[in-house]
Motif scaffolding. Structure first.
Motif, short mmCIF file in Angstrom:
data_model
loop_
_atom_site.label_atom_id
_atom_site.label_comp_id
_atom_site.label_asym_id
_atom_site.label_seq_id
_atom_site.Cartn_x
_atom_site.Cartn_y
_atom_site.Cartn_z
N LYS A 91 0.84 -1.21 0.00
CA LYS A 91 0.00 0.00 0.00
C LYS A 91 0.87 1.25 0.00
CE LYS A 91 -2.71 -1.11 3.53
NZ LYS A 91 -3.73 -1.03 4.58
N GLU A 92 1.89 1.24 0.87
CA GLU A 92 2.71 2.45 1.03
C GLU A 92 3.60 2.72 -0.19
OE1 GLU A 92 4.87 1.69 4.58
OE2 GLU A 92 3.17 2.12 5.92
N LYS A 93 4.22 1.70 -0.71
CA LYS A 93 5.23 1.88 -1.75
C LYS A 93 4.68 1.80 -3.18
CE LYS A 93 8.43 2.35 1.32
NZ LYS A 93 9.04 3.69 1.53
N VAL A 94 3.57 1.08 -3.35
CA VAL A 94 3.05 0.90 -4.71
C VAL A 94 1.66 1.53 -4.86
CG1 VAL A 94 2.42 -0.78 -6.50
CG2 VAL A 94 4.36 -1.24 -4.98
N PHE A 95 0.70 1.06 -4.06
CA PHE A 95 -0.69 1.46 -4.27
C PHE A 95 -0.91 2.96 -4.14
CE2 PHE A 95 -4.95 2.41 -2.75
CZ PHE A 95 -5.70 1.91 -3.80
N PHE A 96 -0.47 3.53 -3.02
CA PHE A 96 -0.73 4.95 -2.81
C PHE A 96 -0.04 5.84 -3.84
CE2 PHE A 96 -1.71 3.97 1.84
CZ PHE A 96 -3.07 4.07 1.63
N ILE A 147 -9.97 0.65 1.86
CA ILE A 147 -9.29 1.07 0.64
C ILE A 147 -10.24 1.01 -0.55
CG2 ILE A 147 -7.46 0.45 -1.00
CD1 ILE A 147 -6.34 1.65 1.53
N TYR A 148 -10.99 -0.08 -0.66
CA TYR A 148 -11.89 -0.27 -1.80
C TYR A 148 -12.95 0.84 -1.86
CZ TYR A 148 -15.55 -2.28 -4.72
OH TYR A 148 -16.49 -2.49 -5.69
N GLU A 149 -13.57 1.15 -0.72
CA GLU A 149 -14.65 2.12 -0.70
C GLU A 149 -14.17 3.52 -1.06
OE1 GLU A 149 -16.69 2.06 3.00
OE2 GLU A 149 -17.50 0.03 2.73
N VAL A 203 -7.43 -6.24 -10.71
CA VAL A 203 -6.97 -4.97 -10.13
C VAL A 203 -7.92 -4.54 -9.01
CG1 VAL A 203 -6.52 -2.54 -10.58
CG2 VAL A 203 -5.84 -4.27 -12.27
N ILE A 204 -9.24 -4.63 -9.28
CA ILE A 204 -10.22 -4.20 -8.26
C ILE A 204 -10.16 -5.10 -7.04
CG2 ILE A 204 -12.70 -3.96 -7.79
CD1 ILE A 204 -13.03 -3.06 -10.70
N ASP A 205 -9.91 -6.39 -7.26
CA ASP A 205 -9.78 -7.30 -6.12
C ASP A 205 -8.63 -6.90 -5.20
OD1 ASP A 205 -11.95 -8.77 -6.86
OD2 ASP A 205 -10.81 -10.45 -7.73
N SER A 206 -7.59 -6.33 -5.79
CA SER A 206 -6.45 -5.91 -4.96
C SER A 206 -6.87 -4.82 -3.98
CB SER A 206 -5.29 -5.43 -5.84
OG SER A 206 -5.57 -4.15 -6.39
N TYR A 207 -7.79 -3.95 -4.41
CA TYR A 207 -8.30 -2.91 -3.50
C TYR A 207 -8.97 -3.56 -2.28
CZ TYR A 207 -7.89 0.80 -7.07
OH TYR A 207 -7.44 1.72 -7.98
N THR A 208 -9.74 -4.60 -2.55
CA THR A 208 -10.45 -5.27 -1.45
C THR A 208 -9.46 -5.96 -0.52
OG1 THR A 208 -12.32 -5.67 -2.93
CG2 THR A 208 -12.24 -6.95 -0.90
N LEU A 209 -8.46 -6.67 -1.10
CA LEU A 209 -7.50 -7.41 -0.27
C LEU A 209 -6.59 -6.49 0.54
CD1 LEU A 209 -6.55 -10.20 -2.82
CD2 LEU A 209 -7.83 -10.49 -0.70
N LEU A 210 -6.43 -5.28 0.08
CA LEU A 210 -5.60 -4.34 0.85
C LEU A 210 -6.29 -3.90 2.13
CD1 LEU A 210 -4.06 -2.22 -2.04
CD2 LEU A 210 -2.89 -3.86 -0.56
N GLY A 211 -7.59 -4.21 2.24
CA GLY A 211 -8.29 -4.04 3.50
C GLY A 211 -8.49 -2.61 3.94
#
Length: 771
Positions: free
Chosen positions: A145-150, A212-214, A181-189
């Motif tokens: 989340k910190e290094k890639v997603f954000f 994260i997903y919402e 890709v969308i599933d990754s949002y959910t798994l990131l919690g």
């Protein structure tokens, strides 16, 4: 001297890095066990040189390895993010999806390698309240989340929304890629709110964490959806018909619903569909509602079903439609009944013009009237089932409309009302003369009558006429079936209660008792040698309180041929039932006479009055009116009615004497096609008189019911205001009839005069009960 941990970690890191670079190849069991054992030995202190003797052992074992692993993952993911800058659009999503897939697959295995670290050092740190420590797998997600997603979230959502918009325009897109890709949002919690994101406008205020997903997918996705459909819906509705727009809106709603199934999180279904419904339906609610009446008029069942499908999602959107539906059904019902009124039926049953308004009202065909009502109701019940999913609101509107046009229409007036016509139709079905062969069909029609009956306000009117007609069927012997009669009574009892049908049931009991009575009388005659071989005698003894029958309106001298039978029955009855009074209803008696003076031997089916007249002709060929009156004892109105029937059938020939008096001459040339000659016909004037009498009885009964209700209420309440008393009286009587305010006031005044109640002193609108 080199720290042993460094060499241990170097070996671990090199193997882990090699495995992460080649995830698809996996890791062999020996290498996996070697790595797991290294982590285990380090965490258990099996190599003592790993331990720093100056510090607490429990804090050292695992901490260094945890920090090194964290640094390793951070550095690796920074490289992944930097490489992402070389990609854009769909390629960027593919790069992100591939890297995410490989990373999470690898970290599941690595989490098992560091299982001992998870179960000991990490577990202890967490239990001591160090919330910044996580198990290895969750640590890997947080670092992602910190290094890639954000760092990539803005580009990711932009690419995702672009692909989804292309799909809405009908283009093919890689749905599996979008889903990954969308599933990754959910798994990131969830993400805790800290200094780095507390000022982010996307994050709701006052929350300690967010999904994260919402926040990073669902919210911008729904905003983009609203924007897309706002433009499209307005453009489409301006260029196409409302029905075409409704089809388009339904199609779009189904698409979005399928979109959730294909690649969105289930939690998005409700907010996404709500947003779509608001934009596609709520924003265009008025023109869609305005289309309703036109669709009704054109009987466009499928389009009405579509309209219902769309509007059911909008709260209170059916209220104006139900009002329109009610008014439309009411008008259809009134128009259908008006057609019946314009084609009244003659006595022969054919549709013919009639000479007066009164005659038209009296000659309305009850069957046509009932069928007109049922046709309208059945049509719109089916419409509600087919188009409105049997919605209770539309059912209630249709019921209200039916109640209106059934109780207040062109045919109904102060004399003839729906309940009376319904009772007449019922009477025609339950008579032997009905032309329906199958009892099942009659049963179905009786069910239809009950359907209409439930809408009738004046159920007491139906009860009065039905009781009178049932009595006539039973007395005259024209009832088609006792089973059908009992079935109808059972249906009425189910709706109105046992009190409503009490007298009807008692009438059948009297009929059964009369059968036994006649058997006993036959035995009595045999023992006492009474009676004649040429006479069959059957009598009914009926309870005065249960049968709506009245004594004859004219005196009567019964024929001498019947005298012996009548007197012997009186002796028999008084012997077995002392103290009871018999009242002979000669106006309802009937019999058969066999003729001996025509070429063909006929059997005349006659009333007892006609029998007395005809038996007089055994002693003469002609009589004047006054002579026949003297012989029979009948008054002029009654005897003229009977003579008119005999003259019309050409049994008698009417002549005038020299003095101008009417003379009735026996016709020796009488001819009739059949052996049995039906002469016991209802005199029309008598029928009108009976109907008027019944209506007067209804008004009288209503007064008693209103008075009883008032006394009952006042006895319970002791003191009551005028308006409250009126409301309670209407409430108590509404299941029998709808009392009008004027009648209630009239009966209140009557009870005031009779001192059942009084006005409260100083309060004219309040009443007291007087014991």
């Amino acid at each position: 001297m080199e720290d042993p941990f460094n060499s241990l970690w170097k070996g671990l890191k090199d193997n882990i890095e090699h495995f992460m670079d080649n995830v698809s190849q996996g890791i062999n069991f020996q290498k996996y066990m070697k790595l797991y054992t290294d982590v285990y030995n380090y965490c258990t202190g099996a190599t003592q040189s790993f331990i720093d003797s100056k510090r607490d052992t429990t804090q050292l074992i695992g901490g260094k390895m945890y920090n090194e692993l964290k640094l390793f993952l951070e550095k690796r993911l920074e490289g992944i993010y930097n490489n992402s800058k070389e990609h854009n659009d769909e390629n960027l999503l593919k790069y992100y999806s591939d890297q995410w897939h490989d990373y999470t697959m690898a970290m599941k295995t690595i989490n098992h390698i560091f299982e001992y670290l998870n179960r000991n050092w990490i577990k202890r740190e967490v239990s001591e309240g160090r919330t910044y420590i996580y198990d290895v797998y969750n640590l890997s997600l947080i670092i992602w989340k910190e290094k890639v997603f954000f760092n990539m979230k803005d580009l990711l959502i932009k690419c995702l929304l672009h692909l989804i918009e292309k799909q809405r325009h009908g283009e093919q897109i890689p749905e599996e890629l979008v889903k990954n890709v969308i599933d990754s949002y959910t798994l990131l919690g969830e993400e805790k709110v800290d200094e780095n994101n507390s000022k982010n406008p996307d994050i709701p205020k006052g929350v300690s964490s967010f999904k994260i997903y919402e926040i990073y997918y669902e919210k911008p996705f729904i905003e983009a959806t609203e924007k897309f459909y706002l433009y499209e819906s307005q453009k489409f509705i301006n260029e196409n018909s409302i029905v075409d727009y409704m089809k388009k809106a339904k199609s779009r709603l189904e698409e979005e619903n399928q979109r959730v199934d294909k690649y969105l999180n289930e939690s998005s279904r409700i907010p996404l569909l709500k947003a779509c419904k608001d934009v596609l339906i709520k924003n265009h609610l008025e023109p869609i509602q305005d289309e309703f009446t036109e669709l009704l008029q054109q009987d466009r069942v499928e389009d009405l079903e579509l309209l219902y499908y769309l509007l059911k999602y909008i709260p209170n959107s059916f209220d104006p439609l139900c009002e329109k539906f009610e008014e439309y059904v009411k008008q259809q019902g009134l128009a259908s009944i008006e057609k019946v009124a314009q084609n009244p039926v003659s006595k022969s049953g054919s549709s013919t013009p009639v000479s007066s308004k009164r005659e038209a009202k009296e000659s309305v065909n009850p069957q046509a009237y009932a069928e007109a009502i049922l046709a309208v109701r059945k049509k719109y019940i089916k419409l509600i089932q087919d188009s409105f999913n049997n919605d209770s609101k539309f059912v209630a509107s249709m019921d209200k409309a039916c109640r209106e046009f059934i109780n207040k229409n062109k045919i109904c007036n102060q004399k003839v009302k729906s309940p009376e016509l319904l009772a007449r139709y019922c009477d025609s079905l339950l008579k032997k003369s009905n032309k329906i062969a199958e009892s099942n069909e009659i049963e179905e029609r009786l069910k239809d009558i009950i359907t209409i009956f439930q809408y009738i306000e004046d159920k007491d009117v139906f009860q009065k006429f039905y009781t009178k007609m049932l009595a006539k069927r039973l007395v005259v012997g024209t009832s088609a079936s006792e089973d059908l009669e009992e079935s109808m009574i059972s249906k009425l009892k189910e709706i109105c209660g046992s009190e409503y049908t009490l007298k009807l049931q008692k009438m059948f009991q009297d009929m059964n008792l009369s059968k036994d009575l006649n058997e006993n009388y036959s035995n009595f005659k045999s023992k006492n040698d009474i009676g004649s071989a040429s006479q069959d005698f059957y009598i009914m003894v009926l309870s005065t309180n249960c049968w709506p029958l009245h004594p004859p309106s004219s005196p009567f001298t019964f024929p001498t041929e019947l005298e012996k039978q009548i007197k012997s029955f009186q002796v028999f009855y008084q012997k077995n039932h002392s103290g009871r009074k018999l009242t002979w209803l000669f106006n309802l008696c009937k019999g058969e006479l066999k003729t001996n003076f025509y070429d063909k031997k006929y059997i005349f089916q006659v009333s007892v009055y006609q029998m007395a007249i005809l038996l007089s002709y055994n002693k003469g060929d002609s009589y004047t009116l006054s002579e026949l009156q003297e012989l029979t004892g009948l008054n002029q109105d009654v005897i003229l009615g009977q003579l008119n029937i005999l003259c019309k059938a050409k049994v008698f020939l009417l002549k005038s004497s020299s003095t101008g008096e009417k003379t009735y001459v026996y016709n020796p040339n009488f001819k009739f096609k059949k052996i049995r000659v039906p002469l016991n016909l209802t005199v029309r004037s008598e029928q009108h008189a009976e109907n008027e009498e019944t209506r007067k009885a209804i008004e009288s009964d209503r007064s008693f019911l209103i008075q009883a209700a008032i006394v009952r209420i006042m006895k319970t309440r002791k003191t009551l205001k005028h308006v409250a008393l009126m409301d309670e009286v209407i409430s108590q009587l509404k299941n029998r009839f709808k009392p009008c305010v004027a009648d209630i006031k009239k009966n209140i005044d009557y009870l005031l005069d009779k001192e059942y109640i009084e006005r409260k002193e100083g309060e004219k609108d309040t009443y007291n009960y007087l014991a």
